[in-house]
Design a protein around this motif. Structure first.
Motif, mmCIF file in Angstrom:
data_model
loop_
_atom_site.group_PDB
_atom_site.id
_atom_site.type_symbol
_atom_site.label_atom_id
_atom_site.label_comp_id
_atom_site.label_asym_id
_atom_site.label_seq_id
_atom_site.Cartn_x
_atom_site.Cartn_y
_atom_site.Cartn_z
ATOM 1 N N MET B 163 1.019 -1.065 -0.241
ATOM 2 C CA MET B 163 -0.084 0.143 0.418
ATOM 3 C C MET B 163 0.727 1.364 -0.029
ATOM 4 O O MET B 163 0.457 2.195 -0.802
ATOM 5 C CB MET B 163 -0.863 -0.131 1.594
ATOM 6 N N LEU B 164 1.790 1.225 1.236
ATOM 7 C CA LEU B 164 2.757 2.627 0.714
ATOM 8 C C LEU B 164 3.708 2.697 -0.887
ATOM 9 O O LEU B 164 3.808 3.993 -1.200
ATOM 10 C CB LEU B 164 3.997 2.014 1.489
ATOM 11 N N VAL B 165 3.805 1.295 -1.682
ATOM 12 C CA VAL B 165 4.921 1.832 -2.613
ATOM 13 C C VAL B 165 3.966 2.370 -3.318
ATOM 14 O O VAL B 165 3.940 3.569 -3.740
ATOM 15 C CB VAL B 165 4.853 -0.008 -3.026
ATOM 16 N N GLY B 166 2.091 1.806 -3.435
ATOM 17 C CA GLY B 166 1.485 2.487 -4.286
ATOM 18 C C GLY B 166 1.186 3.558 -3.776
ATOM 19 O O GLY B 166 1.077 4.903 -4.918
ATOM 20 N N LEU B 167 0.931 4.751 -2.997
ATOM 21 C CA LEU B 167 0.985 5.539 -1.981
ATOM 22 C C LEU B 167 1.904 6.547 -2.578
ATOM 23 O O LEU B 167 2.017 7.416 -2.995
ATOM 24 C CB LEU B 167 0.310 6.063 -1.029
ATOM 25 N N VAL B 168 3.251 6.466 -2.490
ATOM 26 C CA VAL B 168 4.086 7.141 -3.156
ATOM 27 C C VAL B 168 4.522 7.111 -4.760
ATOM 28 O O VAL B 168 5.365 8.293 -4.875
ATOM 29 C CB VAL B 168 5.818 6.144 -2.440
ATOM 30 N N ILE B 169 3.788 6.195 -5.225
ATOM 31 C CA ILE B 169 4.067 5.641 -6.856
ATOM 32 C C ILE B 169 3.079 6.629 -6.932
ATOM 33 O O ILE B 169 2.899 8.125 -7.684
ATOM 34 C CB ILE B 169 4.032 4.141 -7.436
ATOM 35 N N TYR B 170 2.141 7.167 -6.479
ATOM 36 C CA TYR B 170 0.732 7.765 -6.951
ATOM 37 C C TYR B 170 1.350 9.311 -6.715
ATOM 38 O O TYR B 170 1.298 10.630 -7.872
ATOM 39 C CB TYR B 170 -0.483 7.558 -6.155
ATOM 40 N N MET B 171 2.335 9.967 -5.370
ATOM 41 C CA MET B 171 2.502 11.264 -4.964
ATOM 42 C C MET B 171 3.461 11.316 -6.452
ATOM 43 O O MET B 171 3.552 12.091 -6.978
ATOM 44 C CB MET B 171 2.650 10.862 -3.856
ATOM 45 N N LEU B 172 4.509 10.377 -6.670
ATOM 46 C CA LEU B 172 5.301 11.067 -7.393
ATOM 47 C C LEU B 172 5.094 10.953 -8.769
ATOM 48 O O LEU B 172 5.661 12.358 -9.757
ATOM 49 C CB LEU B 172 6.248 9.736 -7.679
ATOM 50 N N ARG B 176 0.633 11.504 -14.593
ATOM 51 C CA ARG B 176 1.560 11.602 -15.528
ATOM 52 C C ARG B 176 2.135 10.971 -16.977
ATOM 53 O O ARG B 176 2.379 10.877 -17.579
ATOM 54 C CB ARG B 176 2.167 12.596 -15.164
ATOM 55 N N LEU B 177 2.554 9.570 -16.479
ATOM 56 C CA LEU B 177 3.687 9.668 -16.946
ATOM 57 C C LEU B 177 3.285 7.888 -17.519
ATOM 58 O O LEU B 177 2.601 6.706 -16.759
ATOM 59 C CB LEU B 177 5.083 8.721 -15.127
ATOM 60 N N ASN B 178 3.444 7.712 -18.673
ATOM 61 C CA ASN B 178 3.539 6.176 -19.066
ATOM 62 C C ASN B 178 5.043 5.635 -19.120
ATOM 63 O O ASN B 178 5.507 6.437 -19.669
ATOM 64 C CB ASN B 178 3.573 6.341 -21.125
ATOM 65 N N PRO B 179 4.452 4.289 -18.540
ATOM 66 C CA PRO B 179 6.676 3.880 -17.661
ATOM 67 C C PRO B 179 6.339 3.274 -18.713
ATOM 68 O O PRO B 179 7.690 2.351 -18.769
ATOM 69 C CB PRO B 179 5.868 3.332 -16.477
#
Lengths: 358, 332
Positions: B163-172, B176-179
């Protein structure tokens, strides 16, 4: 390399694994790798390997007809496995071929004194592996160690306390907990035998809250414990080996003076006297990778002529001895007979964890 | 001509295997060659880790193949809410439902992103699915049945960290990004939904054996590495830092990254290191390894932009390490 060649090679490898697994079962050598309790899974693996290998053989024709067109509808990126340099494939398939041959050729080997030497007959380590719960208690030691060195002097006092307390029945179990738990530092620094009663109590609280229980040998084998305490003579068999040795170590003084009879292979620690050995066996919970040594220290002149890895039957009297700051169970042999290595050199954990946790 | 030789070589291999199978007892190679008992110890432990892991790897491979063939990505997508934060929990649950390990999850997540799944939600699935699944639970349980704290700790921490990883990725990145690398931008994947049943079942078996080979090589390297440590490294050397509250978990995370073990089998390897490392170091190994390792980094680089992959590694590492330390501080 065409895809059909890959598939043919894979079929051969899968069938090779099938033969390996089959042979391990037929010869019984499988017991040298995994514990009996894991066997149902192993049979499953044997059947699946055989099926996959056979299906691969049929797939070759399928692929020969379809080579070069993208037929697999799932687009799941497995195809990249079939693309790459020759060197890479030699390496990858080589990896799979190694266990087939090394398994077929050397499956009869059993761990002995060389592995015992690497692992060390150090009870604190052994206990940690034998029951992971002990291992948890180890960490606070380290933390405390980092916090302040001054605590060591306190611990020396409590060390003395513990030795005195040892005769006290009430403290008995408590002490043995501590011995197992605080192990890591003790063996090497000859200090703080039981540094932290408070941490120990914290641990107890945690266990109370979570409903978990310390898995001490006497909790694991209550009936066996009862029988051993009442017995005059203790016969250690393949079946009760791990249980009995664990119980003897948990409370060495309780069994002092009783006679014992058992078999084991002989090995020596680096700092042993010439006439001193450990006679014991490797005990396994799941697979040989988790093997630990279960044995007793024996001192006798006759051992000078007995080389490492020799199997002996020892009959003697149980005693206690201080080793690296530990009170250990020892055996004073009356008779030492060299015996054949048993068909199965290992002993297995009989305790049923699943039932325990249900 | 070349093909002829290649097939000849494979037949020769087959012949050799059958020959050794039948006559190993008569060849008696271990007595003819004087092989150091340490090398034989290595072989025995290597085989035991491998043999122990095989059933679980096969189990995982089959379930994952069945899902790949029978469950469409659309079904999964339907159940993920639109709210970015609210989607985190269902994403972890989706990850938990899918018994797919870290190799198989990478292409699936790639496809989910292509079909419009939000990046951070996909990343939650990517890191949680390899740990939060019944087969990993089962194998961890078998390897650590003496220590249920490891079993539940692994699951609980994976849940939280995902969950934390998801949260941080969302905030980063927000959305906007197409990875994805440009070559994968436009492809729409076919589904095997419309194939006849017979083909589907065939596909399951094909997949299963392909996945066995994809993962098997990493498992073999891992088992070798681990048994090498087991047989050649005196335990005394490790006792010092394996139990160190900072170095222990750090070393185990590095080990987990490079061993690239399959999450269905890593518990057994970890169990063999149980004597040397503290429980929190073991947990660091069991939580970090499936989320991020050399093997899935390589798999990801096949689909994702390099910069994104590096960012993800950094984020996961920066979350796992302190979480383990916190767990350690509060539990003990």
């Amino acid at each position: 390399m065409s895809k059909s060649a890959h598939i043919f090679l894979r079929a051969v490898i899968l069938l090779g694994f099938t033969l390996l697994l089959f042979k391990l079962i037929v010869t019984g050598d499988i017991s040298r790798f995994i514990a009996p309790r894991m066997m149902p899974y192993f049979y499953f693996a044997l059947v699946v390997m055989a099926v996959l290998g056979t299906i691969q053989l049929f797939r070759i024709d399928n692929e020969k007809a379809h080579d070069h067109d993208h037929h697999e509808a799932c687009n799941c990126a497995h195809d990249h496995d079939f693309k790459g340099s020759k060197k890479k494939f030699t390496f990858v398939y080589g990896l799979f071929v190694i266990p087939i041959f090394s398994g077929l050729l050397f499956s009869n080997h059993a761990l002995g004194s060389s592995q015992a030497e690497i692992m060390g007959f150090k009870h604190e380590l052994r206990q940690a592996s034998e029951s992971g719960i002990y291992a948890q208690e180890v960490v606070p030691e380290d933390e405390e160690e980092i916090e302040s060195d001054t605590k060591i002097s306190d611990s020396e006092i409590s060390d003395g306390d513990m030795v005195e307390a040892h005769s006290d029945d009430e403290f008995d179990e408590y002490q043995s907990e501590d011995v197992h738990g605080s192990g890591e530092e003790v063996g090497y620094e000859d200090a703080n035998l039981s540094t932290n009663q408070t941490n120990q109590e914290d641990q107890d609280d945690v266990y109370e809250e979570t409903g978990l229980q310390y898995l001490t040998p006497s909790v694991m084998y209550p009936e066996l414990d009862q029988r051993l305490r009442e017995a005059e003579h203790i016969e250690i068999t393949d079946e009760n080996y791990i249980g009995v040795i664990s119980l003897l170590e948990e409370d060495p003084s309780a069994f002092e003076g009783k006679t014992v009879s058992y078999i084991g292979f002989v090995f020596r620690e680096g700092d042993f006297k010439e006439n001193q050995v450990v006679a014991g066996r490797f005990g396994i919970t799941c697979c040989t990778a988790d093997a630990g040594i279960f044995g007793l220290i024996a001192t006798d002149e006759r051992f000078q002529d007995i080389t490492n890895d020799t199997w002996v039957r020892i009959t003697g009297t149980l005693g206690t001895e201080e080793y690296r700051g530990w009170q250990l169970t020892t055996v004073e042999p009356e008779s030492i007979d060299v015996v054949e290595e048993p068909d199965n050199p290992y002993v297995y954990e009989q305790f049923d964890y699943e039932e325990f946790f249900e | 001509m070349k093909r002829f030789f290649r097939e000849g070589a494979i037949y020769a291999l087959l012949f050799l295997i059958v020959f050794v199978f039948l006559f190993a007892e008569f060849i008696n190679l271990d007595e003819r060659l004087t092989i150091s008992s340490r090398v034989l110890d290595f072989n025995t432990i290597f085989l035991s880790i491998f043999l122990e892991a095989i059933p679980f790897v096969l189990l995982g491979v089959f379930v994952s193949s069945i899902i790949q063939v029978f469950v469409s990505d659309e079904t999964i997508k339907k159940y993920i809410p639109k709210n970015p934060i609210g989607a985190l929990l269902p994403a972890v649950i989706a990850g938990a439902i899918f018994p797919i390990c870290e190799c198989a999850i990478v292409p699936i997540v790639r496809r989910l992103i292509q079909k419009g799944m939000k990046l951070h939600v996909a990343m939650v699935i990517l890191v949680s699915a390899p740990i939060l699944n019944p087969i990993v639970f089962l194998s961890t349980f078998y390897a650590f049945q003496t220590n249920m704290v490891i079993v539940w700790g692994r699951m609980g921490l994976a849940f939280l960290i995902a969950m934390l990883v998801g949260l941080v990725i969302y905030m980063l990145f927000r959305n906007r990004l197409n990875p994805l690398r440009s070559e994968f931008g436009a492809i729409t994947s076919e589904s095997s939904k419309d194939l006849p049943m017979k083909q589907k079942i065939k596909d399951i078996f094909y997949h299963a054996s392909d996945e066995f080979f994809t993962m098997g090589k990493f498992l073999l390297i891992g088992a070798m590495f681990a048994s090498f440590i087991q047989t050649f490294l005196p335990r005394e050397l490790l006792v010092g830092f394996g139990m160190d509250p900072i170095l222990g978990p750090a070393v185990m995370m590095v080990l987990a990254y490079f061993l690239s073990l399959c999450s269905e089998a890593d518990a057994f390897v970890a169990a063999s290191l149980n004597q040397i490392f503290s429980p929190s170091a073991i947990l660091a190994f069991l939580v970090y390894g499936p989320m991020m390792d050399l093997k899935n980094t390589l798999l990801m680089l096949a689909y994702f932009k390099t910069k994104f992959v590096l960012t993800l590694i950094a984020v996961v590492t920066a979350i796992v390490f302190p979480t383990i330390l916190l767990f350690q501080a509060f539990w003990y």
